[in-house]
Design a protein around this motif. Structure first.
Motif, PDB file in Angstrom:
ATOM      1  N   THR A  99       0.859  -1.174   0.000  1.00  0.00           N
ATOM      2  CA  THR A  99       0.000   0.000   0.000  1.00  0.00           C
ATOM      3  C   THR A  99       0.896   1.224   0.000  1.00  0.00           C
ATOM      4  O   THR A  99       1.722   1.403   0.899  1.00  0.00           O
ATOM      5  N   GLY A 100       0.725   2.058  -1.017  1.00  0.00           N
ATOM      6  CA  GLY A 100       1.559   3.240  -1.169  1.00  0.00           C
ATOM      7  C   GLY A 100       0.917   4.468  -0.566  1.00  0.00           C
ATOM      8  O   GLY A 100      -0.112   4.386   0.110  1.00  0.00           O
ATOM      9  N   PRO A 101       1.517   5.639  -0.827  1.00  0.00           N
ATOM     10  CA  PRO A 101       0.963   6.893  -0.322  1.00  0.00           C
ATOM     11  C   PRO A 101      -0.472   7.093  -0.821  1.00  0.00           C
ATOM     12  O   PRO A 101      -0.796   6.764  -1.963  1.00  0.00           O
ATOM     13  N   ILE A 105      -3.046   0.681  -3.693  1.00  0.00           N
ATOM     14  CA  ILE A 105      -2.410  -0.638  -3.731  1.00  0.00           C
ATOM     15  C   ILE A 105      -1.517  -0.672  -4.967  1.00  0.00           C
ATOM     16  O   ILE A 105      -1.979  -0.401  -6.074  1.00  0.00           O
ATOM     17  N   ARG A 106      -0.265  -1.040  -4.757  1.00  0.00           N
ATOM     18  CA  ARG A 106       0.684  -1.074  -5.876  1.00  0.00           C
ATOM     19  C   ARG A 106       1.370  -2.427  -5.917  1.00  0.00           C
ATOM     20  O   ARG A 106       1.482  -3.114  -4.905  1.00  0.00           O
ATOM     21  N   LEU A 129       6.523   8.991  -4.460  1.00  0.00           N
ATOM     22  CA  LEU A 129       5.612   8.481  -5.491  1.00  0.00           C
ATOM     23  C   LEU A 129       5.161   7.051  -5.213  1.00  0.00           C
ATOM     24  O   LEU A 129       4.368   6.496  -5.975  1.00  0.00           O
ATOM     25  N   GLY A 130       5.682   6.433  -4.172  1.00  0.00           N
ATOM     26  CA  GLY A 130       5.290   5.072  -3.821  1.00  0.00           C
ATOM     27  C   GLY A 130       6.142   3.989  -4.434  1.00  0.00           C
ATOM     28  O   GLY A 130       5.793   2.814  -4.361  1.00  0.00           O
ATOM     29  N   HIS A 131       7.275   4.351  -5.037  1.00  0.00           N
ATOM     30  CA  HIS A 131       8.188   3.364  -5.617  1.00  0.00           C
ATOM     31  C   HIS A 131       9.165   2.866  -4.557  1.00  0.00           C
ATOM     32  O   HIS A 131       9.637   3.650  -3.738  1.00  0.00           O
TER      33      HIS A 131
END
Length: 194
Positions: A99-101, A105-106, A129-131
């Motif tokens: 779970t990213g910012p 869900i990534r 950026l959630g990477h």
């Protein structure tokens, strides 16, 4: 390289047995010791600069990275074992979900220890950026970097100065040996026949 009292005596005392090359070698040794000692503040300044740079990076990364949990979507390759039976500490890339910012869900590839299986949870770090990214630099990392830079520079300088000194000392030694050989040859030629 520590200057001994005899070295100073060799330079300053008038003695017919002391050759100019002995005086030069003594002066070179004193100069080498001074150069090595004078390099300490410069190496410390470079190490301090590297530490400050590492601290800035640590603060910036701590502000822009967040830790989360990822769930593996595939098995990681098995752990390899050395011939003596000790498992290797290997890192491999495996597909995972997190779970990213913003609660998104990534899915992507994360780096984990070899041997992990589908469904295992791992802690990962994310950028804004959630990477997935490396863990942020810590104060300890910055300190190690500063000490490493300062020590490395000083040891490099010490090695250079010592190498130059030893090369000069060897050249002076060869010259002294050649002078002794010429002196003995001259004495042998002037010696009366028996």
């Amino acid at each position: 390289m520590k200057a001994r009292p005899e070295i100073v005596t060799v330079i300053t005392r008038r003695n017919p047995l002391i050759r100019w090359s002995d005086r030069l070698e003594a002066a070179l040794m004193i100069g080498a010791v001074l150069l090595v000692l004078l390099a300490i503040p410069f190496a410390a300044a470079a190490g301090s600069g590297a530490y400050a740079e590492g601290r800035e990076r640590a603060v910036e990364q701590a502000a822009n990275r967040q830790e989360t949990t990822a769930v593996l979507l595939a098995d990681a390759p098995p752990v390899h074992v050395r011939l003596d039976g000790v498992p290797l500490d290997e890192k491999v890339e495996v597909a995972a979900r997190w779970t990213g910012p913003g609660g998104l869900i990534r899915e992507g590839v994360v780096t984990v220890d070899a041997g992990m299986v589908t469904g295992n949870e791992v802690r990962i770090w994310l950028d804004a950026l959630g990477h997935p990214v490396e863990a942020p630099v810590t104060d300890t990392d910055a300190l190690s970097q500063g000490i490493g830079v300062g020590t490395g520079l000083w040891l490099g300088w010490l090695t250079l100065v010592a190498t130059v000194f030893l090369a000069c000392r060897a050249a002076l030694g060869r010259r002294r040996a050649a002078e002794w050989a010429r002196e003995w040859q001259r004495i042998a030629q002037n010696r009366p026949a028996a």
